[in-house]
Design a protein around this motif. Structure first.
Motif, PDB file in Angstrom:
ATOM      1  N   GLY A 221       0.640  -1.042   0.021  1.00  0.00           N
ATOM      2  CA  GLY A 221       0.062   0.138  -0.007  1.00  0.00           C
ATOM      3  C   GLY A 221       0.702   1.319   0.109  1.00  0.00           C
ATOM      4  O   GLY A 221       0.325   2.468  -0.099  1.00  0.00           O
ATOM      5  N   VAL A 222       2.210   0.964  -0.083  1.00  0.00           N
ATOM      6  CA  VAL A 222       3.159   2.392  -0.279  1.00  0.00           C
ATOM      7  C   VAL A 222       3.872   2.411  -1.456  1.00  0.00           C
ATOM      8  O   VAL A 222       4.787   1.530  -1.842  1.00  0.00           O
ATOM      9  N   LEU A 223       3.609   3.455  -2.250  1.00  0.00           N
ATOM     10  CA  LEU A 223       4.404   3.544  -3.750  1.00  0.00           C
ATOM     11  C   LEU A 223       5.401   4.592  -3.375  1.00  0.00           C
ATOM     12  O   LEU A 223       4.986   5.829  -2.862  1.00  0.00           O
ATOM     13  N   ALA A 224       6.513   4.510  -3.862  1.00  0.00           N
ATOM     14  CA  ALA A 224       7.457   5.526  -3.657  1.00  0.00           C
ATOM     15  C   ALA A 224       8.411   5.641  -5.108  1.00  0.00           C
ATOM     16  O   ALA A 224       8.492   4.666  -5.861  1.00  0.00           O
ATOM     17  N   GLU A 225       8.569   6.865  -5.522  1.00  0.00           N
ATOM     18  CA  GLU A 225       9.418   7.087  -6.713  1.00  0.00           C
ATOM     19  C   GLU A 225      10.131   8.442  -6.279  1.00  0.00           C
ATOM     20  O   GLU A 225       9.934   9.228  -5.776  1.00  0.00           O
ATOM     21  N   THR A 226      11.425   8.163  -6.826  1.00  0.00           N
ATOM     22  CA  THR A 226      12.574   9.467  -6.480  1.00  0.00           C
ATOM     23  C   THR A 226      13.033   9.933  -7.718  1.00  0.00           C
ATOM     24  O   THR A 226      13.157   9.303  -8.766  1.00  0.00           O
ATOM     25  N   GLU A 227      13.224  11.146  -7.537  1.00  0.00           N
ATOM     26  CA  GLU A 227      13.412  11.987  -8.576  1.00  0.00           C
ATOM     27  C   GLU A 227      14.729  13.052  -8.234  1.00  0.00           C
ATOM     28  O   GLU A 227      14.632  13.476  -7.036  1.00  0.00           O
TER      29      GLU A 227
ATOM     30  N   THR B 175      11.477  12.709  -3.270  1.00  0.00           N
ATOM     31  CA  THR B 175      10.929  11.241  -3.037  1.00  0.00           C
ATOM     32  C   THR B 175       9.193  11.662  -2.951  1.00  0.00           C
ATOM     33  O   THR B 175       8.841  12.278  -2.094  1.00  0.00           O
ATOM     34  N   ARG B 176       8.718  10.873  -3.766  1.00  0.00           N
ATOM     35  CA  ARG B 176       7.036  10.891  -3.484  1.00  0.00           C
ATOM     36  C   ARG B 176       6.617   9.590  -2.987  1.00  0.00           C
ATOM     37  O   ARG B 176       6.719   8.687  -3.614  1.00  0.00           O
ATOM     38  N   VAL B 177       6.022   9.602  -2.095  1.00  0.00           N
ATOM     39  CA  VAL B 177       5.383   8.150  -1.423  1.00  0.00           C
ATOM     40  C   VAL B 177       3.832   8.404  -1.267  1.00  0.00           C
ATOM     41  O   VAL B 177       3.342   9.506  -0.562  1.00  0.00           O
ATOM     42  N   LYS B 178       3.366   7.653  -1.908  1.00  0.00           N
ATOM     43  CA  LYS B 178       1.874   7.277  -1.702  1.00  0.00           C
ATOM     44  C   LYS B 178       1.325   6.269  -0.828  1.00  0.00           C
ATOM     45  O   LYS B 178       1.701   5.210  -1.129  1.00  0.00           O
ATOM     46  N   VAL B 179       0.378   6.715  -0.206  1.00  0.00           N
ATOM     47  CA  VAL B 179      -0.040   5.560   0.926  1.00  0.00           C
ATOM     48  C   VAL B 179      -1.373   5.668   1.017  1.00  0.00           C
ATOM     49  O   VAL B 179      -2.093   6.558   1.050  1.00  0.00           O
ATOM     50  N   ASP B 180      -1.880   4.307   0.665  1.00  0.00           N
ATOM     51  CA  ASP B 180      -3.236   3.876   0.569  1.00  0.00           C
ATOM     52  C   ASP B 180      -3.598   3.211   1.995  1.00  0.00           C
ATOM     53  O   ASP B 180      -2.735   3.209   3.101  1.00  0.00           O
ATOM     54  N   GLU B 181      -5.125   2.685   2.204  1.00  0.00           N
ATOM     55  CA  GLU B 181      -5.301   2.491   3.383  1.00  0.00           C
ATOM     56  C   GLU B 181      -4.796   1.354   3.871  1.00  0.00           C
ATOM     57  O   GLU B 181      -4.423   1.421   5.016  1.00  0.00           O
ATOM     58  N   GLN B 182      -4.060   0.436   3.036  1.00  0.00           N
ATOM     59  CA  GLN B 182      -3.435  -0.841   3.641  1.00  0.00           C
ATOM     60  C   GLN B 182      -2.067  -0.004   4.060  1.00  0.00           C
ATOM     61  O   GLN B 182      -1.554  -0.253   5.188  1.00  0.00           O
ATOM     62  N   GLY B 183      -1.442   0.897   3.195  1.00  0.00           N
ATOM     63  CA  GLY B 183      -0.122   1.270   3.760  1.00  0.00           C
ATOM     64  C   GLY B 183      -0.290   2.172   4.894  1.00  0.00           C
ATOM     65  O   GLY B 183       0.661   2.302   5.926  1.00  0.00           O
ATOM     66  N   SER B 184      -1.336   2.679   5.069  1.00  0.00           N
ATOM     67  CA  SER B 184      -1.787   3.961   6.348  1.00  0.00           C
ATOM     68  C   SER B 184      -1.554   2.672   7.544  1.00  0.00           C
ATOM     69  O   SER B 184      -0.847   3.134   8.552  1.00  0.00           O
TER      70      SER B 184
END
Lengths: 315, 315, 315, 315
Positions: free
Chosen positions: C27-33, C41-50
Motif C-alpha cells: 500500500g506504499v508506492l514510492a518514486e524518487t527524482e 521522493t514521492r510516497v503514496k500511502v493507501d488504506e493498507q499502507g496507512s
C-alpha cells in the motif's frame, strides 16, 4: 546650534538657514552628486569650518535614499553598492587588518544598529591566521563593546585595549545617529574619516573615539534612527512662524532659547524621560539597515569578492 | 577520558568508575555538604590530581539543585544565596575592581548564559568614578567579548586588552558548560578559582583564559546547558552492558574506543553537525539561570547590599 | 515502530529495514527524482499502507538538500523553487482563499519554524477585500495559534473557529518535525495532502488537524528540526549490533522493548526532561528555513508573481 | 478633539480644558482615590458623556504610578495588587472561563504589550479539562491573534471565531495605548468594562471588539506606550502660547486646525512615516509592564491563589 544633529549635512544646512554671512562657511566645501535615485553629498570641513559647524575636521559623505527604501530590494542593493564605493574612496590605499566596532546597545532598538551590523559582517582575521595562504581575503575583525551603563567601562577604554592587542591598520565605527528631520531617519547613511565625539550618536560616550585616543586612523559610518522630540517641537514652531504675523516672529525671535527649551522639555516629560521620535516599524527597519551596512562594508573591505560571494559567506 | 565534561565533579566520578586504584585519586580531595535541598561538593585538585582528572589545579565547588528548580522560586533563591556564599569563600579577602566576563554567543541559546548574565549584572565602576563618595558599593565592571567566529579575535586577546586598560583586581568568567549526565544540565552550578582552558565550555576558545594569560587572578562560574550526543549514546551502551550477558560486556570492553566513537559519530550525522542533547524548554531555562547567576554574583561582590536592594538596582 | 519520526520517507525505510515481507508495503508506492542537487521522493500511502506505516493516507513529498544548504544561497533558492513546484502539484487546481497556519511555540527555537514562516508570508486577503480590483494576487491569510500550554485552548479548536469565520478554500499547516536521522535535520522538507495527527511535530496536539475536524482540505509542510535523544541512542545500539558477536545481537533482539526504553530514558534524565538532539547553530538555521518556506509558499500560492516580486513585497 | 488619546481620563481633561460649560460634562462622573503612592481615578461615562468624550459608555479606571516605577520593585508590586483589585471590582461576581486576548504586534516594541502579557499569564483551562477536580483554580485561556497586516484577518473575526468554539464567560483584552502626555507613558494602567473601538490602541483595528461583536461581556486593560509626535508638537505650541503676547495667542487661536495639523505633519515627515514619541528604554519597560499586568490579571482571575503561588506557577 542647540538643536542636535549628528549629520554634517544638516549642521551645514542649519548654519546656512541661520542666514550667516557666506564667509562663515568658507571652511566648509560641499558638492552633491546624483547616482540614479540616490543623492551623494560630500562635505569637507577644515579647521575654520570645524568651529562653525561644531564637527571635527574631515570629510563627511552622505548617501540619501528615497523613502521607498524599505519596500524596494533593488534600491537597497544600490545603497549597499554606493556605501561600498564611498567607503573605498575614504579608505584610499589602506591595507592590513580592519577592526570594525559596533557601538550601541543591542537591546534598545534605536541604538542596536552597530551591534547588529557587526554580527552579520564577514570576519576573516582568525581564518587568515590559521590559513595564511588565504590571500584573496582582507583581514577583518570586529567587536561590539557594549555601552557604559551595562559595562561600567568607557567604550573608548575597551576599544583602545583591543586595538593595542590586535594592532589593526584602522578602525571603523558603526553607530546609530540622531537627525534633525524625520525624512532622513533610516534612509540616510553618513560616512566620515573622523572619529566619534562624546555625546554624538543615540547612546552616549564620555570619551572621544578618534585617532588621538585610539592611535590608528578612525572612520565612521552611521544612520540616523531617531529625532529628538524637542527638535521636532522646535521645528514645528519655526515652521509656524513662517505663517505667523510679524509680532509673533518678533516675539519668538526674542524669546530666550533656554526658556524655549525649558518649556519644550516640560511638555515632553522632563530630561530623564529622554523621549525621541521614531517611525513605528523601526524594529524591522533597523534589522534591514544592518544587512545593507554589513554587506556594504564587506564589499568595501574585500575588493576581491563580489556581493553574491559575500552573501554566501555570511549566510 | 574521551567523554567530555566540564564538571570536575563528573571527571572525578568517571575516574572512580573506571575502577582505578584509590591512590590515583590521591591528588583529588572531595567533601560533600547538604544545605537544605542543595548538595554542595568541594573538590580540591593538586598537581597530581590535575594530571589524573585533566583539569587545572585549584578548587572546584559544585552546587546541585533538584530538578524542580524551574518551578520553585524559593529554590531558585536558595541557589542564588548559595552561589553567593561559595563565591565569597573562593574570593576570600579580595577587594578592588571586579571584571566579570560573559563568555559565549548570545544568539545560540545553549551558549548564551554568559552574555545574558552579564547584561543583568549590577555594574558600578563608572558610577564610583563619577561619585567617589559612593563607598557602600564595590567596583564591578563587565564585558561580553563575543566569540571567535563572529569577532575574528581570540577571546583571550580581547579580555587581556581590557584587563590592561581597566586593571581589575580579579576576573570572573561566566560560561555555559557541557556535562556528562542530563540530570545535571541546567541544575548544577560549578564555581572554581581556576581559569578556563581551550576547548572547555559550549563554545570553543583556542587560548586559555587564566592568571598566566591575563595577569590577574581568574575565577569562573559555569552551568552545564548541554550533553554531547555521543556521550548520551555511549552512556546508554554502558547502562545496557549491566543487563547484558558476559559475552557482550566482554565484546564491548574489547571494542576499540576509536571504532566505537566512529560508529556513534556516523549515527549522529558526523562531526560537523556538532549535535548535542538539551531539554526542550532550554530557552526559558537559560534566561532564568542568568537571573540566578547575576543575582548571586552581585550578592557576593556587593557585601553591603541585600538581595532586595540588588533586585531594585538591576530592575 | 516505537522510534519516532514524522517523515513518511523514514517510516517506510524503517518498515523495510525491519525485513518485513514486500507485500506488507503493497500500500506504499514510492518514486524518487533527482533535481540537480536535490532529491525528491514521492510516497503514496493507501488504506493498507496507512496501517503499515502508521501515517494517514495520502501523498507525501520529501525534498532533500545536501548538508551544504546553509552556506549556499543558490541551493537555498533551489529548495524554495522546488517546494513551490511540489506544493503547486499537491494543490492542483484549487483557488480561493488560503489559510496558512504556523504551528508551534515561537519561544522554543526548535518549535518556532511555523510562527516564523507565517510572519514572513505574503498576506493579501485584507488588501483584496479593500481593493477587489487587485486580481493579480491570490487571497492568502495566516494565523499563529500558539500552543496548548500557553493558550489553554486546543490548536484544533482555535483553527476551526477561525476557519468558520474566514471560510478558506483550504488550510496549509507549517510545523517543525522530528526525524530519525540527524543528517535529515534542517535539510529536508516534507509536503503532504494529509492533515496533522496528535503527537506529531515537535510540539504536541491532542486533537487532529485534518479535513474531518476543520471541514476543508488540509495540506501540511514540515521540516525536521530535532531527533529524539532516545532515537539516537537506540540507533547507536543497532549500529553496534552489526559489529557485535551473534550472542549480543541475540540478546539485544530478545530484550524487551519496554525494558530497553526504560534503560535509555533513565540515562537521558527521565521523561520530563524531554531531551532532544539538535545542531548547535539551530537558531540561525531555523530562521533561514523560515525564509525558504515562506518564499516557497508565496511562490506557490501567487502564480502571477515571481520570486523577486515576492521578496520586494515581503521585505 | 483632534488630538488623540486612548485614556478616558485625558479625554475628560481635554474637554474641561476647552472651557466647555459644566453641563457638557454632566454625563461624566469622576472620583479620585489615593492608595499610598498610586492615584486611582474612576470615570463613569453615560450616554450623554459618551457623545461628549467620544468614548463608549462604561466605567474607566486609571491607576497612575510615579515615574520611579521602573527602579522600584515594591512600587511595581503595588501596581500589580491595585490592578488586581480594580479588575476584580469591574468583573463583579462573574465566574466561568475567562478568555484573555493580547492585542498588538509582538515584533514592534511599542505594540508588544498585549502578546507579552499573554505569554506570561497563568493559563489553566486545559488543565481543568484534564483534571476536573482542580477546583481551586479558575478556568483561564488566552490568545494572541496577531495584527491585520500580518494575518490578513480582522482581529475581531479571529477572536469571534475562538469565542464561538471556547464559549468563555467574558473576554479581557490587553492592548498598548496612545496617551497625550509623556508623563503618563508606561506609568498608567487603564481598566474598563467597555470593548475596544476601531482606531484605538497603538495598532489599528477596523472592526470593534465589544460585547456586540463578540457576544459576551468584554473588559479591557491598557497601558499607554507612545504619544503621537503631532500631539507633542501641538502641546508645545499651546504651552508657548501661555508665555506669548496676546497677538500670538490671537493668531494661534484663529489658525485653522487643519492648517496647523498640515504644518506639523509636514515637519514630521508626513503621515506615512507614522512617527511617535517614546522613551528610549521602552524595550525593557514594556517587558517589565507585561510582568506587572500578567501577575495582576492572574491575581484577579484566581481568587484562591496569592502572588507568590502565581509567580511559582508561571516561572
Amino acid at each position: 546650534m542647540s538643536v542636535r544633529t549628528d549629520l554634517a549635512l544638516e549642521a551645514r544646512e542649519m548654519v546656512q538657514s541661520q542666514a550667516q554671512a557666506l564667509d562663515a562657511l568658507s571652511g566648509v566645501l560641499a558638492e552633491t552628486e546624483h547616482k540614479a535615485s540616490l543623492t551623494v553629498t560630500r562635505v569637507k570641513v577644515d579647521e575654520q569650518g570645524s568651529r562653525t559647524l561644531g564637527k571635527p575636521q574631515g570629510e563627511y559623505i552622505t548617501v540619501e535614499a528615497p523613502n521607498t527604501l524599505f519596500s524596494d530590494l533593488d534600491l537597497q542593493e544600490s545603497v549597499t553598492r554606493c556605501v561600498a564605493e564611498e567607503l573605498r574612496h575614504l579608505l584610499g590605499e589602506r591595507s592590513g587588518t580592519a577592526l570594525v566596532v559596533g557601538l550601541g546597545n543591542r537591546d534598545i532598538t534605536a541604538d542596536a544598529l552597530g551591534p547588529l551590523t557587526v554580527e552579520r559582517l564577514l570576519v576573516t582575521r582568525h581564518l587568515k591566521e590559521a590559513m595564511p595562504q588565504l590571500d584573496s581575503m582582507a583581514s577583518v575583525c570586529a567587536l561590539s563593546p557594549g555601552v557604559l551603563g551595562l559595562t561600567g567601562i568607557e567604550t573608548a577604554e575597551i576599544v583602545r585595549g583591543v586595538v593595542e592587542r590586535v594592532s589593526p591598520s584602522f578602525v571603523l565605527m558603526i553607530d546609530a545617529l540622531a537627525a534633525r528631520r524625520m525624512e532622513r531617519v533610516n534612509t540616510t547613511v553618513q560616512l566620515s574619516d573622523t572619529g566619534i565625539r562624546p555625546g554624538a550618536g543615540v547612546g552616549n560616550h564620555r570619551l572621544p573615539l578618534d585617532e588621538e585616543t585610539l592611535g590608528v586612523p578612525v572612520f565612521s559610518i552611521g544612520v540616523p534612527t531617531v529625532v529628538d522630540a524637542a527638535t521636532i517641537a522646535s521645528d514645528a514652531l519655526e515652521s509656524l512662524c513662517r505663517h505667523a504675523p510679524d509680532s509673533f516672529a518678533e516675539f519668538f525671535g526674542k524669546m530666550d532659547e533656554a526658556d524655549r527649551h525649558a518649556v519644550l522639555s516640560e511638555v515632553l516629560g522632563g530630561e530623564e524621560q529622554n523621549p525621541f521620535v521614531t517611525p513605528k516599524d523601526m524594529d524591522s527597519r533597523v534589522r534591514r539597515l544592518s544587512v545593507i551596512l554589513s554587506e556594504g562594508l564587506s564589499l568595501a573591505l574585500q575588493p576581491r569578492l563580489d556581493l553574491s560571494e559575500i552573501r554566501s559567506l555570511t549566510t
